[in-house]
Design an enzyme around this catalytic site. Structure first.
Site, PDB file in Angstrom:
ATOM      1  NE  ARG A 264       2.758   5.636  26.864  1.00 33.97           N
ATOM      2  CZ  ARG A 264       2.816   6.022  28.154  1.00 33.97           C
ATOM      3  NH1 ARG A 264       3.113   7.262  28.454  1.00 33.97           N
ATOM      4  NH2 ARG A 264       2.610   5.152  29.126  1.00 33.97           N
ATOM      5  CG  HIS A 268      -1.998   6.134  27.917  1.00 29.76           C
ATOM      6  ND1 HIS A 268      -1.739   5.044  27.131  1.00 29.76           N
ATOM      7  CD2 HIS A 268      -3.346   6.184  28.071  1.00 29.76           C
ATOM      8  CE1 HIS A 268      -2.885   4.442  26.828  1.00 29.76           C
ATOM      9  NE2 HIS A 268      -3.865   5.122  27.376  1.00 29.76           N
ATOM     10  CE1 TYR A 277       3.825   6.341  33.303  1.00 26.66           C
ATOM     11  CE2 TYR A 277       2.052   7.751  34.095  1.00 26.66           C
ATOM     12  CZ  TYR A 277       2.731   7.157  33.053  1.00 26.66           C
ATOM     13  OH  TYR A 277       2.314   7.388  31.763  1.00 26.66           O
TER      14      TYR A 277
END
Length: 390
Positions: A264, A268, A277
């Site tokens: 990805r 998200h 992160y």
């Protein structure tokens, strides 16, 4: 086959099926070549066009969200090959049960462009008629659709059909009880279902290595289900493994678990900030494995992707994006009381009570220009009907 060491254990690493390298070179595979032997030049170009178009849809929808036209959007950037390769392998009578990220699969199934964004604009609780395209509307509860797919598969099996159910989910869903329960039921009843896991490396902000100490595909054999790990950025390899799994299910062989290893590249959802992160270097490493770029390289090397063809594909993608935008913005706002419609098929005292409370809340705005008088009139009519029914 590489070997890794876990204490006293020596475990062989699972092979990953790949037919196109990240540089666009074609590899031979004795087991899987036959499953894409019929994919000629025009079919390859069509797969390329599909991936370009769904990336353009994704870009446009993300822009619509940033401009306040959508409440949320789950980008699929980087996962185009996993979705197109599997989606184009299905028959019309197969049935798809997806999560919220399979907009590319929905496109392949023939979903209307505006239907892709209805839920995210908040104008409806469901995007399309599932029976019109044989694809359930997206499931937001993580992994729940695997149970739905297994139940459907058992149903068509009992009906004597050779249709197959396909459940799409992410690596994070494999930690959910629903997925594990679905695997047990599917194995027990030898259900014609494919568990298609798009391992995009991140379950929101948690890396896959935190929840999966071994490749995700290795879990399924423990349930008695054969599995395969495939390069999810290789559209040809994804199509090959999906076709084999479909053939196996149609022939009574039961379920198959596919782990499509992909990435990805975006957030998200548009409510997420992945820069908090994960390292930028990781994204760049995967960008070099871009599914569209590798097929473009292969097609260009063979002289198939000419400048003229490339421009035509780009023009089609822009036209689709324009249609998506126009359809999205033209969606009418629903009447406020419509939120209670279609919750139950028959009158329900709980819903009637909630409707009554909400209508009285709306009445506090009487005199304001935003008063939904039409909605209140509708509410009064429905309320009277409910009282008569009860």
């Amino acid at each position: 086959m590489d070997e890794i060491h876990l204490g006293e254990l020596h475990l062989g690493d699972i092979d990953t099926v790949q037919l196109l390298t990240p540089e666009g070179s074609r590899l031979s595979d004795a087991r899987y070549d036959a499953w894409v032997a019929d994919v000629g030049d025009e079919q390859l170009l069509a797969l390329y066009e599909d991936m370009v178009v769904i990336r353009r849809i994704d870009t446009e929808a993300t822009a619509l969200q940033r401009q306040g036209e959508l409440g949320l959007w789950p980008p699929l950037l980087g996962q185009e090959a996993a979705q197109v390769g599997s989606g184009r392998a299905l028959r019309r009578d197969d049935f798809v049960f997806s999560s919220y990220r399979e907009n590319g699969v929905a496109y392949c199934r023939g979903a209307d462009l505006t239907d892709l964004v209805r839920v995210w604009r908040g104008t409806t609780a469901s995007g399309w008629d599932p029976y019109a395209i044989n694809m359930a509307t997206p499931q937001v509860i993580i992994g729940a659709q695997t149970l739905h797919a297994t139940g459907y598969a058992i149903g068509v099996q009992n009906d004597g059909s050779d249709a197959v159910a396909v459940a799409y989910f992410g690596d994070g869903a494999t930690s959910e009880g629903d997925v594990n329960e679905a695997l047990i039921f599917a194995a027990t009843y030898s259900a014609p279902v494919i568990f298609f896991c798009q391992n995009n490396q991140w379950a929101i902000s948690e890396p896959v290595k935190l929840q999966a100490q071994r490749p995700v595909a290795e879990r399924a054999p423990g349930f008695g289900i054969p599995s395969v790990r495939v390069d999810g950025n290789d559209v040809l390899a994804v199509m090959a493994v999906t076709r084999l799994a479909l053939d196996r299910a149609r022939g009574g062989g039961g379920p198959t678990f596919i782990e499509a290893v992909t990435y990805r590249m975006g957030p998200h959802t548009t409510a997420d900030d992945p820069t908090r992160y994960r390292d930028a270097s990781e994204v760049e490493t995967w960008r070099a494995k871009d599914p569209i770029a590798r097929l473009a390289a292969y097609l260009s090397e063979r002289g198939l992707l000419t400048d003229e063809r490339s421009e035509a594909v780009s023009a089609k993608a822009d036209a689709v994006a324009a249609e998506l935008r126009a359809g999205c913005i033209a969606l009418p706002d629903p009447e406020p009381m419509a939120v209670f419609d279609h919750v139950y098929s028959t009158a329900h005292t709980g819903i009637s009570r909630q409707r009554d409370h909400y209508s009285r809340y709306l009445r506090t705005f009487v005199g304001d220009d935003t008063t939904p008088s039409a909605a209140l009139d509708q509410h009064d009519t429905l309320h009277q009907q409910d009282r008569k029914a009860s």
